[in-house]
Design an enzyme around this catalytic site. Structure first.
Site, PDB file in Angstrom:
ATOM      1  N   ARG A 213       0.842  -1.179   0.000  1.00 35.12           N
ATOM      2  CA  ARG A 213       0.000   0.000   0.000  1.00 35.12           C
ATOM      3  C   ARG A 213       0.885   1.239   0.000  1.00 35.12           C
ATOM      4  NH1 ARG A 213      -3.439  -2.789  -1.668  1.00 35.12           N
ATOM      5  NH2 ARG A 213      -5.383  -3.391  -0.649  1.00 35.12           N
ATOM      6  N   HIS A 261      -0.893   0.374  -9.841  1.00 36.60           N
ATOM      7  CA  HIS A 261      -1.518  -0.710  -9.042  1.00 36.60           C
ATOM      8  C   HIS A 261      -1.923  -1.878  -9.955  1.00 36.60           C
ATOM      9  CE1 HIS A 261      -3.771  -1.291  -4.966  1.00 36.60           C
ATOM     10  NE2 HIS A 261      -3.497  -2.469  -5.501  1.00 36.60           N
TER      11      HIS A 261
HETATM   12  C1  OXD Z   1      -5.202  -5.422  -3.376  1.00 32.36           C
HETATM   13  C2  OXD Z   1      -5.764  -6.198  -4.485  1.00 32.36           C
HETATM   14  O1  OXD Z   1      -5.514  -5.700  -2.200  1.00 32.36           O
HETATM   15  O2  OXD Z   1      -5.636  -5.753  -5.656  1.00 32.36           O
HETATM   16  O3  OXD Z   1      -4.440  -4.489  -3.654  1.00 32.36           O
HETATM   17  O4  OXD Z   1      -6.335  -7.265  -4.243  1.00 32.36           O
END
Ligand code: OXD
Length: 298
Positions: A213, A261
């Protein structure tokens, strides 16, 4: 049972279709900002990435929250009634994908690929001494993600040391690690763990990879450590602000690679399968699987 889907920034339609394909009988409601108190009071279950402000407090009949992700921290809001179980997705494919991303970034750094990319831009064909990778890597987090990352890095030649909150002091491990990989859950204990002190503990030329994160990393401290030359750089698949705005200073730091991400995602089909299995358990009066310890945060 009625389920509210709150999946933004992913459109809820992907999840609705995947759930309907295996459980057409389920009553699904896609979140809208104008849902009334009566509509929210009829909700039994939430499948979500994060709670919009105030929504958790308006769900008096909530029985279960299923994250549509591996991490659940955005769902553990103070207004969520304490008796409501929260589950997460556990996906071996996703863990493998994240490990591949980490191996890619670790090898790119350790094999000096950025230097050759810069040479190519200059049309410069120049060889430098090269050896198989043996760098020492600290993998922070030894759970479902961290253990798969550690295994793959070991297979490609890195010397890997895992770390969790019961391990030796972090600064000691950082001092002996050329690369640091963050695969920790985000909790009050791990937020901001990678700060100026942590970077100063790493050897000169160190490299940071974050697949957990954004808030694990104190971004201003990282930028300072890279700009002043103590760290060689970082690969950040997650950032404090997602989506990262165009004026974020992280975009333009030489040595820092940003990805949006995408290290790995669970497919809507995998999420739907785990969600429906959990819902069926709930309907039978059983506890859904993969529930987290809400006080620990994972
Ligand atoms: C996360 C996911 O928790 O993409 O980042 O599952």
């Amino acid at each position: 049972m009625k389920t509210l889907l709150i999946t933004a920034p992913m459109p809820a339609g992907y999840f609705t279709s995947a759930i309907r394909a295996i459980a057409p009988d389920l009553d699904l409601v896609e979140h809208r900002d104008d849902l009334s108190d009566a509509e929210l009071a009829a909700i039994d279950v939430v499948a979500a990435w994060r709670f919009p402000p105030g929504v958790a407090a308006r769900l008096p009949n909530l029985k279960w929250v299923c994250a549509v992700s591996a991490g659940v921290e955005k769902l553990l809001v103070p207004e969520l009634a304490p008796h409501v179980p929260v589950s997460r997705i556990v996906d071996a494919e996703q863990a493998e994908g994240i490990a591949q991303y980490v191996a890619l970034m670790a090898l790119r750094h350790a094999r000096g690929l950025a230097g050759y990319e810069a040479q190519q831009l200059r049309r410069e064909w120049r060889r430098h001494p090269v050896a198989a990778v043996r760098s020492r890597v600290a993998v922070l987090g030894t759970g479902a993600m961290g253990s798969v990352i550690a295994r793959l890095l070991g297979q490609v030649g890195f010397e890997v040391h895992g770390w969790n909150r019961r391990s030796r002091p972090l600064a000691e491990l950082l001092a002996a690690s050329e690369i640091v990989v963050c695969a920790l859950p985000l909790t009050s204990e791990t937020e901001g763990l990678l700060d100026a002190h942590a970077y100063a503990s790493m050897p000169r030329g160190g490299y940071v990879i974050n697949v957990a994160r954004g808030a694990h990393v104190v971004e201003a401290d990282l930028i300072a450590a890279v700009r002043n030359g103590h760290l060689a750089g970082a690969a950040l698949d997650v950032q404090c602000r997602e989506p990262m705005p165009a004026d974020d200073p992280l975009w333009s730091v030489p040595g820092i690679t940003i990805t949006p991400h995408i290290a790995a995602q669970s497919s809507p089909q995998t999420i739907a399968t785990q969600f429906v299995a959990g819902l069926r358990r709930l309907e039978r009066g059983e506890t859904p699987l993969q529930t987290v310890d809400r006080t620990r945060g994972y």
